[in-house]
Design a protein around this motif. Structure first.
Motif, PDB file in Angstrom:
ATOM      1  N   GLN A  49       0.804  -1.210   0.000  1.00  0.00           N
ATOM      2  CA  GLN A  49       0.000   0.000   0.000  1.00  0.00           C
ATOM      3  C   GLN A  49       0.845   1.272   0.000  1.00  0.00           C
ATOM      4  O   GLN A  49       0.436   2.309  -0.554  1.00  0.00           O
ATOM      5  N   HIS A  50       2.036   1.209   0.589  1.00  0.00           N
ATOM      6  CA  HIS A  50       2.906   2.388   0.614  1.00  0.00           C
ATOM      7  C   HIS A  50       3.325   2.827  -0.784  1.00  0.00           C
ATOM      8  O   HIS A  50       3.761   3.967  -0.976  1.00  0.00           O
ATOM      9  N   ARG A  51       3.201   1.940  -1.775  1.00  0.00           N
ATOM     10  CA  ARG A  51       3.626   2.270  -3.128  1.00  0.00           C
ATOM     11  C   ARG A  51       2.515   2.945  -3.939  1.00  0.00           C
ATOM     12  O   ARG A  51       2.755   3.385  -5.065  1.00  0.00           O
ATOM     13  N   GLY A  52       1.311   3.015  -3.395  1.00  0.00           N
ATOM     14  CA  GLY A  52       0.213   3.660  -4.108  1.00  0.00           C
ATOM     15  C   GLY A  52      -1.050   3.630  -3.280  1.00  0.00           C
ATOM     16  O   GLY A  52      -1.532   2.555  -2.941  1.00  0.00           O
ATOM     17  N   GLN A  53      -1.589   4.795  -2.965  1.00  0.00           N
ATOM     18  CA  GLN A  53      -2.776   4.878  -2.111  1.00  0.00           C
ATOM     19  C   GLN A  53      -4.000   5.426  -2.841  1.00  0.00           C
ATOM     20  O   GLN A  53      -5.047   5.614  -2.240  1.00  0.00           O
ATOM     21  N   GLU A  54      -3.881   5.668  -4.114  1.00  0.00           N
ATOM     22  CA  GLU A  54      -4.974   6.307  -4.837  1.00  0.00           C
ATOM     23  C   GLU A  54      -6.075   5.328  -5.232  1.00  0.00           C
ATOM     24  O   GLU A  54      -7.262   5.637  -5.146  1.00  0.00           O
ATOM     25  N   ALA A  55      -5.677   4.136  -5.676  1.00  0.00           N
ATOM     26  CA  ALA A  55      -6.654   3.163  -6.155  1.00  0.00           C
ATOM     27  C   ALA A  55      -6.017   1.779  -6.185  1.00  0.00           C
ATOM     28  O   ALA A  55      -4.789   1.647  -6.157  1.00  0.00           O
ATOM     29  N   ALA A  56      -6.871   0.755  -6.267  1.00  0.00           N
ATOM     30  CA  ALA A  56      -6.398  -0.627  -6.337  1.00  0.00           C
ATOM     31  C   ALA A  56      -7.317  -1.432  -7.237  1.00  0.00           C
ATOM     32  O   ALA A  56      -8.513  -1.140  -7.360  1.00  0.00           O
TER      33      ALA A  56
END
Length: 494
Positions: A49-56
């Motif tokens: 999650q630390h590598r991207g928090q905008e969308a999954a």
């Protein structure tokens, strides 16, 4: 492919005080040969999650249900822990992606930009998840649109799917090879067909990718911490320029690209990767602690306390304290519950600034000479606010020690960097930055010191750098063709 999504969900809103750091590119994860892929993919993405928090997003395949996907804005924990969502994603193979937009639209990201991307080909469907940035995406996109391609997103990663569709090769892995040979820049890609999990790194190996064993199956991930969370055994890193194809029967490897000297992103060691991951056979935590040791040797200072700017400055502060003999202390405490989202900021809340995330331990710092250790200085706005907070709490002196060289150049390989003129180090010397921040002293670790900390005893080889350090040196291992076409001036042209 059946897709589950919340079409009326509002766009993810970033924390209003989160502009002090470089944004962490993306994280990718995949498994094959397990009883149920979706729960493992969700866990792996949670660890990344630390590598991207905008969308999954998650894509899976089941022999009976076919391909299914779910894409959401926001955190993995808020969207992929619900049993109804996980139950709607059956199958023994799946891949996932966590995103911070580094190419395409920013701020108002559409759900169509959320990866993995899916394509239906004559030989069957395939989905891809990409970490990195394609530096010739605009020219590729123009060419394919002129030849009839219809793009659904603003993401550079969609180019790969369209290049695969235009390939004349017979299998999905062969079409991927064909497509990626036309791509420039940085890419670590995880892809899936109905039965195969595929992992590829670009010839320079700029972005990370690792291979693990989970039960009778296999896993691919951006970092080893994502293997740990599902109980997978870390086997090795996917090598630069390598393609691995995993099925329940085993893993094959080939080298479809012309060999080049690797240039792994050195900022992964400084900030992007989690401290409990391993990179190049080294503990990320230990590397960051060693950066602090180098800082203490290169830039000693008389002080009473060494305090990290949490959380990214912590390992380096520990190393600085150990080497210098100055006591390490938690002079700043982070509010763990603010995160990356927050209420709609009013003017009053905006004026509170960084105090919403960080608070000074007043009883500890009062009357003390304080060394603050942080991983980087980007725009400098947050550094000034933290300095003011420390002085307001009664500190007698504030010294900054930075666990990376000055960030003077933007990254075009998968990191959302401000424009060059907004980078403090692009127009100021170290002394000018010290005066601008209003601190008693300011020192950055040297580029040679950083190289020593990551294991290069002789420092940086100026003729043949061992890492990609373009954000510090301005020496880009792959020319950012699209940016140059828009007027960006390379170092050699200045």
């Amino acid at each position: 492919m059946t897709e589950r999504r919340l079409s009326d969900q509002p766009p993810f809103r970033a924390h209003p005080f989160d502009d002090a750091k470089l944004k962490e590119e993306c994280g990718i994860f995949g498994v094959v040969g397990v009883e149920s892929a979706a729960p493992m993919v969700a866990l792996g993405l949670h660890a990344l999650q630390h590598r991207g928090q905008e969308a999954a997003g998650v894509v899976v395949h089941d022999p009976e249900a076919g391909f299914n996907s779910a894409r959401r804005f926001g955190y993995v924990r808020d969207n992929f822990t619900d049993a109804e969502v996980i139950d709607s994603l059956p199958g023994p193979i799946g891949i996932g992606h966590v995103r911070y937009s580094t190419a395409g639209s920013k701020g108002a990201t559409a759900i169509r930009d959320v990866q993995p991307f899916f394509g239906e080909f004559a030989m069957g469907g395939a989905a891809i998840a990409h970490n990195g940035n394609i530096t010739n995406a605009e020219s590729l996109r123009r060419e394919m649109i002129e030849r009839g391609s219809i793009f659904q997103s603003s993401s550079d990663s969609e180019c790969i799917i369209h290049l695969m569709a235009r390939s004349l090769q017979r299998t999905i892995p062969e079409r991927m090879e064909d497509a990626l040979r036309r791509v420039e820049g940085a890419f670590s890609v995880i892809a899936m067909t109905r039965t195969k999990l595929i992992g590829v790194r670009d010839p320079l190996g700029v972005r990370p990718l690792v291979l693990g064993r989970v039960g009778d199956g296999w896993a691919l991930a951006s970092e080893t911490c994502a293997l740990d969370i599902i109980g997978a055994e870390f086997l090795r890193e996917v090598e630069p320029g390598e393609m691995v194809v995993a099925t329940p029967e085993g893993v094959t490897s080939e080298r479809p690209f012309r060999s080049k000297r690797p240039r792994f992103c050195i900022f992964e060691h400084v900030y992007f990767s989690r401290p409990d991951s391993q990179l190049g056979g080294r503990s990320v935590y230990e590397t960051r602690r060693q950066i602090g040791v180098e800082l203490a040797r290169e830039a000693p200072v008389e002080a009473d306390l060494v305090c990290p700017v949490p959380d990214s400055g912590t390992p380096a502060a520990i190393g600085f304290g150990q080497e210098s003999g100055i006591p390490y202390a938690m002079g700043i405490v982070r509010n763990q519950y603010v995160g990356r989202t927050f209420i709609e900021p009013t003017e009053q809340i905006r004026n509170m600034g960084v105090r919403l995330k960080l608070n000074v331990n007043r009883a500890l710092v009062r009357g003390k000479r304080v060394v603050l250790v942080d991983d980087s200085v980007v725009r400098g706005t947050t550094s000034r606010k933290i300095k003011e907070m420390i002085l307001d709490a009664g500190a007698s002196e504030v010294h900054f020690r930075i666990a990376s060289p000055p960030t003077a150049w933007p990254c075009f390989y998968g990191v959302d960097t401000p424009e060059r003129e907004k980078l403090l180090a692009s127009s100021m010397s170290e002394d000018e930055m010290r005066e601008h921040l209003g601190v008693d002293s300011l020192r950055f670790v040297t580029l040679d010191g950083l190289y020593r900390a990551v294991g290069e005893a002789g420092g940086r080889d100026a003729r043949a750098p061992q890492y990609c350090d373009a954000c510090f040196s301005g020496e880009y291992p792959v020319e950012p063709a699209d940016q140059v076409g828009r007027g960006f001036r390379l170092k050699a042209a200045e």
